[in-house]
Scaffold this motif. Structure first.
Motif, PDB file in Angstrom:
ATOM      1  N   UNK A 113      51.183  24.610  40.610  1.00 35.39           N
ATOM      2  CA  UNK A 113      50.372  23.691  40.156  1.00 35.39           C
ATOM      3  C   UNK A 113      50.565  22.374  39.942  1.00 35.39           C
ATOM      4  N   UNK A 114      51.403  22.251  39.104  1.00 35.84           N
ATOM      5  CA  UNK A 114      51.935  21.043  38.516  1.00 35.84           C
ATOM      6  C   UNK A 114      52.614  20.150  39.718  1.00 35.84           C
ATOM      7  N   UNK A 115      53.504  20.859  40.952  1.00 34.60           N
ATOM      8  CA  UNK A 115      53.964  20.070  41.809  1.00 34.60           C
ATOM      9  C   UNK A 115      52.830  19.454  42.867  1.00 34.60           C
ATOM     10  N   UNK A 116      51.613  20.058  42.850  1.00 38.72           N
ATOM     11  CA  UNK A 116      50.402  19.713  43.477  1.00 38.72           C
ATOM     12  C   UNK A 116      49.418  18.693  42.805  1.00 38.72           C
ATOM     13  N   UNK A 117      50.143  18.365  41.532  1.00 39.64           N
ATOM     14  CA  UNK A 117      49.424  17.210  40.798  1.00 39.64           C
ATOM     15  C   UNK A 117      48.208  17.844  39.940  1.00 39.64           C
ATOM     16  N   UNK A 118      47.973  19.200  39.606  1.00 42.15           N
ATOM     17  CA  UNK A 118      47.040  19.636  39.035  1.00 42.15           C
ATOM     18  C   UNK A 118      47.165  19.341  37.654  1.00 42.15           C
ATOM     19  N   UNK A 119      46.068  18.831  36.980  1.00 38.45           N
ATOM     20  CA  UNK A 119      46.382  18.388  35.494  1.00 38.45           C
ATOM     21  C   UNK A 119      46.753  19.764  34.735  1.00 38.45           C
ATOM     22  N   UNK A 120      47.059  19.413  33.471  1.00 35.10           N
ATOM     23  CA  UNK A 120      47.832  20.385  32.573  1.00 35.10           C
ATOM     24  C   UNK A 120      46.950  21.706  32.481  1.00 35.10           C
ATOM     25  N   UNK A 121      45.729  21.286  31.625  1.00 31.34           N
ATOM     26  CA  UNK A 121      44.834  22.575  31.348  1.00 31.34           C
ATOM     27  C   UNK A 121      44.471  23.338  32.618  1.00 31.34           C
ATOM     28  N   UNK A 289      29.160  34.098  44.188  1.00 32.48           N
ATOM     29  CA  UNK A 289      29.428  33.173  43.280  1.00 32.48           C
ATOM     30  C   UNK A 289      30.066  32.118  43.626  1.00 32.48           C
ATOM     31  N   UNK A 290      30.956  32.122  44.760  1.00 34.69           N
ATOM     32  CA  UNK A 290      31.807  31.345  45.148  1.00 34.69           C
ATOM     33  C   UNK A 290      31.257  29.905  45.977  1.00 34.69           C
ATOM     34  N   UNK A 291      31.707  28.975  46.084  1.00 39.01           N
ATOM     35  CA  UNK A 291      31.343  27.990  46.450  1.00 39.01           C
ATOM     36  C   UNK A 291      32.556  27.116  47.345  1.00 39.01           C
ATOM     37  N   UNK A 292      32.381  27.401  48.696  1.00 36.92           N
ATOM     38  CA  UNK A 292      33.532  27.076  49.696  1.00 36.92           C
ATOM     39  C   UNK A 292      33.500  25.593  49.921  1.00 36.92           C
ATOM     40  N   UNK A 293      32.447  24.700  49.615  1.00 37.97           N
ATOM     41  CA  UNK A 293      32.526  23.403  50.099  1.00 37.97           C
ATOM     42  C   UNK A 293      33.593  22.479  49.482  1.00 37.97           C
ATOM     43  N   UNK A 294      34.147  22.467  48.230  1.00 38.25           N
ATOM     44  CA  UNK A 294      35.265  21.831  48.055  1.00 38.25           C
ATOM     45  C   UNK A 294      36.664  22.747  48.463  1.00 38.25           C
ATOM     46  N   UNK A 295      36.467  23.597  49.200  1.00 33.66           N
ATOM     47  CA  UNK A 295      37.818  24.507  49.326  1.00 33.66           C
ATOM     48  C   UNK A 295      38.808  23.763  50.098  1.00 33.66           C
ATOM     49  N   UNK A 296      38.108  23.244  51.397  1.00 31.62           N
ATOM     50  CA  UNK A 296      39.084  22.744  52.253  1.00 31.62           C
ATOM     51  C   UNK A 296      40.243  21.654  51.567  1.00 31.62           C
ATOM     52  N   UNK A 297      39.698  20.704  50.777  1.00 32.85           N
ATOM     53  CA  UNK A 297      40.671  20.128  49.838  1.00 32.85           C
ATOM     54  C   UNK A 297      41.897  20.585  49.213  1.00 32.85           C
ATOM     55  N   UNK A 299      43.072  23.879  50.389  1.00 35.00           N
ATOM     56  CA  UNK A 299      43.807  24.954  50.993  1.00 35.00           C
ATOM     57  C   UNK A 299      45.435  24.867  50.881  1.00 35.00           C
ATOM     58  N   UNK A 300      46.149  23.768  50.988  1.00 32.15           N
ATOM     59  CA  UNK A 300      47.298  23.790  50.929  1.00 32.15           C
ATOM     60  C   UNK A 300      47.797  24.643  49.397  1.00 32.15           C
ATOM     61  N   UNK A 301      47.210  23.896  48.355  1.00 30.13           N
ATOM     62  CA  UNK A 301      47.449  24.770  47.293  1.00 30.13           C
ATOM     63  C   UNK A 301      47.335  26.165  47.171  1.00 30.13           C
ATOM     64  N   UNK A 302      46.114  26.589  47.827  1.00 30.62           N
ATOM     65  CA  UNK A 302      45.917  28.018  47.780  1.00 30.62           C
ATOM     66  C   UNK A 302      46.764  29.000  48.573  1.00 30.62           C
ATOM     67  N   UNK A 303      47.231  28.287  49.573  1.00 26.71           N
ATOM     68  CA  UNK A 303      48.425  29.083  50.250  1.00 26.71           C
ATOM     69  C   UNK A 303      49.531  28.993  49.434  1.00 26.71           C
ATOM     70  N   UNK A 304      49.873  28.163  48.918  1.00 24.48           N
ATOM     71  CA  UNK A 304      50.987  28.105  48.127  1.00 24.48           C
ATOM     72  C   UNK A 304      51.140  29.356  46.991  1.00 24.48           C
ATOM     73  N   UNK A 364      40.507  22.480  43.113  1.00 27.12           N
ATOM     74  CA  UNK A 364      39.513  22.637  44.479  1.00 27.12           C
ATOM     75  C   UNK A 364      40.128  23.971  45.289  1.00 27.12           C
ATOM     76  N   UNK A 365      41.244  24.443  45.088  1.00 26.22           N
ATOM     77  CA  UNK A 365      41.678  25.516  45.764  1.00 26.22           C
ATOM     78  C   UNK A 365      41.243  27.008  45.318  1.00 26.22           C
ATOM     79  N   UNK A 366      40.883  27.033  44.047  1.00 27.84           N
ATOM     80  CA  UNK A 366      40.376  28.225  43.420  1.00 27.84           C
ATOM     81  C   UNK A 366      39.624  29.241  44.335  1.00 27.84           C
ATOM     82  N   UNK A 367      38.591  28.531  44.851  1.00 29.96           N
ATOM     83  CA  UNK A 367      37.560  29.387  45.804  1.00 29.96           C
ATOM     84  C   UNK A 367      38.226  29.909  47.004  1.00 29.96           C
TER      85      UNK A 367
END
Length: 397
Positions: A113-121, A289-297, A299-304, A364-367
């Motif tokens: 997550x840090x390598x993908x520039x996700x903030x700390x919290x 409960x999921x929202x796919x709309x922000x998902x495409x941004x 995808x790389x984080x999700x797969x990793x 964005x990759x959580x969904x």
């Protein structure tokens, strides 16, 4: 155009209709394609959700959410009931592998997550959620296959421990987030330590009280299923109303009830037809409960995250395989079977929805992670248990 007079009618039947469609798809997937039923439920629920253009409204915070919590609590009770803590004394390497696997997963996902520039919290919250293995998916697949053996038992125990670790870490990060954002030490302690301790205590109290009530009534074998289902419903409603954790409470309830030596009937598995029905609702609820709309941004984080998480779990269980009394192959299959995580994530987020954790909006990759593991996870678990040679699947009818 749908006439306005029909809108209330359509709204009223949306969830019953969705459950009927999901059940049908799940049966088709199971009988014709030999896929886990719950994968069919998840795909159908996701397609029918309003966020994806379907007819199901957002279920968050309503009666459907409470029913989903109840469904998940029944599963956690059953999981807790199947856990034998004495096994840890006989085989301490099982506990060691659980700690290593959970902590290593947290650390590995946090680094990604840090390598993908996700903030700390958000990175900490994502890492805590990634520790978990979905007890709903694991139990349903194991029960569907009538699986029993070394891999199955280790899978169930490690899943239970994962739930506890994930909730503890998640609550700790939530406490830190409350302290950092609001500066309230009381709020931080309340949303972490107090919630965990009180939820566990309430569940343990139910675990002592319900068996004590059953013994004087007699015929515990016949009455246990209904008694524990009713008690779990009450426990879920109580902890949900008080903003505690139904997850920890239900798990503690099952764990303590097992060690009170109440003999349960075969109907206890899945809680019979009631459990089957609520499982359909639970997986449709999770997908809706999921929202796919922000998902495409993301995808790389999700797969990793999915790749690293699966690799760490498989390596950790393989490393301790020989020490804990199984072959390396079965150790690897145990880690592979721990792939699902979706249900616990959504229910845990719903449980803390009153805190409005906007930090997770930055992931964005959580969904994408949840969607993929909702569908693929149960299939991987199914294959792992079959490859382990521990299944006695009923012939599809």
């Amino acid at each position: 155009m749908i006439p306005e007079t029909l809108l209330p009618v359509l709204s009223g039947i949306a969830w019953p209709a969705a459950i009927a469609v999901a059940w049908t798809v799940g049966e088709i997937a199971y009988r014709w394609l030999s896929l886990p039923r719950i994968s069919g439920y998840g795909v159908t629920g996701f397609i029918m959700a309003a966020n994806q253009g379907g007819f199901l409204p957002d279920p968050s915070g309503g009666p459907v959410a409470l029913l989903a919590h109840f469904a998940f609590a029944l599963i956690l009770f059953e999981l807790g009931y199947r856990i034998n803590l004495r096994w840890l004394r006989v085989n301490p390497w099982l506990g060691a592998s659980s700690v290593l696997e959970a902590v290593s997963t947290f650390a590995a996902v946090f680094i990604v997550a840090i390598l993908f520039a996700v903030p700390l919290v958000p990175a900490l919250l994502l890492s805590a959620l990634a520790m978990s293995t979905s007890p709903a998916a694991v139990l349903r697949v194991a029960n569907e296959l009538r699986s029993a053996g070394q891999v199955t038992e280790r899978l169930l125990h490690l899943t239970a421990f994962n739930c506890v670790f994930s909730v503890l870490f998640f609550k700790a990060v939530v406490g830190y987030w409350v302290l950092a954002s609001a500066g309230s030490a009381f709020g931080a302690v309340w949303n972490s330590l107090v919630v965990v301790a009180v939820s566990t205590a309430i569940g343990a109290l139910f675990g002592v009280a319900v068996p004590a009530l059953l013994r004087p009534l007699g015929d515990a074998d016949r009455n246990a299923t209904i008694a524990f289902a009713v008690a779990t419903l009450l426990l879920t409603a109580l902890t949900h109303a008080l903003a505690f954790s139904p997850l920890l409470a239900a798990l503690a309830f099952g764990l303590v009830a097992r060690h009170r030596r109440v003999i349960l009937s075969q109907a206890q598995s899945n809680f019979g037809t009631l459990g089957d029905l609520l499982t359909v609702l639970l997986f449709v609820f999770v997908a809706a409960s999921l929202d796919w709309r922000p998902g495409p941004t993301g995808i790389a984080l999700a797969l990793a995250v999915i790749t690293v998480r699966l690799a760490v779990k498989a390596v950790a269980t393989t490393v301790f395989a020989r020490l804990s009394g199984i072959t390396w192959r079965k150790g690897a299959l145990t880690g592979l079977a721990m792939t699902p995580m979706s249900v616990l994530v959504i229910v845990l987020l719903e449980e803390t929805s009153h805190l409005k954790l906007y930090a997770l909006d930055q992931v964005a990759g959580l969904a994408v992670i949840v969607v993929l593991l909702e569908v693929i996870g149960p299939l991987v678990t199914q294959r792992a248990l079959i490859w382990a040679g521990e299944t006695r699947q009923v012939e599809n009818r």
